[in-house]
Motif scaffolding. Sequence first.
Motif, short mmCIF file in Angstrom:
data_model
loop_
_atom_site.label_atom_id
_atom_site.label_comp_id
_atom_site.label_asym_id
_atom_site.label_seq_id
_atom_site.Cartn_x
_atom_site.Cartn_y
_atom_site.Cartn_z
N LEU A 166 0.82 -1.22 0.00
CA LEU A 166 0.00 0.00 0.00
C LEU A 166 0.85 1.26 0.00
O LEU A 166 0.39 2.33 -0.43
CB LEU A 166 -0.95 0.00 1.20
CG LEU A 166 -1.99 -1.11 1.25
CD1 LEU A 166 -2.85 -0.99 2.49
CD2 LEU A 166 -2.85 -1.11 0.00
N CYS A 173 -4.58 -2.91 -2.77
CA CYS A 173 -4.03 -1.75 -3.47
C CYS A 173 -5.09 -1.08 -4.33
O CYS A 173 -5.21 0.15 -4.34
CB CYS A 173 -2.83 -2.16 -4.32
SG CYS A 173 -1.35 -2.55 -3.37
N LEU A 212 -7.60 0.76 -2.05
CA LEU A 212 -7.03 2.00 -1.50
C LEU A 212 -6.96 3.07 -2.58
O LEU A 212 -7.28 4.23 -2.33
CB LEU A 212 -5.65 1.75 -0.90
CG LEU A 212 -4.96 3.00 -0.34
CD1 LEU A 212 -5.80 3.66 0.76
CD2 LEU A 212 -3.57 2.67 0.16
#
Length: 124
Positions: free
Chosen positions: A13, A86, A89
Amino acid sequence: MKFLLDMPVSMALLDVLEAHGHEGVHAHQIGKDRTSDTELLEMARRESRVVITADLDFPRLLALSMAEGPGLILFRGANYSDREMCDLLSGVLQKVPSELLGRSICVVDTKHIRVTTLPLDRRP
């Protein structure tokens, strides 16, 4: 904007944050992998960081404290792969304004992004 990644989330992340122009640090990188949730929240508050986690204790702690921060991004509903996390986010960073992330709990799953402003109202 600055972020603190809790142990349940992937260090991958950090690349997503950087790609969106943000700064992040993972708890493991700074020797906080065994730090209590309360201590991590306090550290994030002091350093004006948004916490990214999959740990359900964080929203409860924020609710009980009636705190106005730090902001929180909470992954819910599944055991996500690094790639899925990922992507989720990245979606949050594209859809939720930074100023709102710093003062809210953002709950993310594969279908929704729910944003609740802090402090949480505990009145019946």
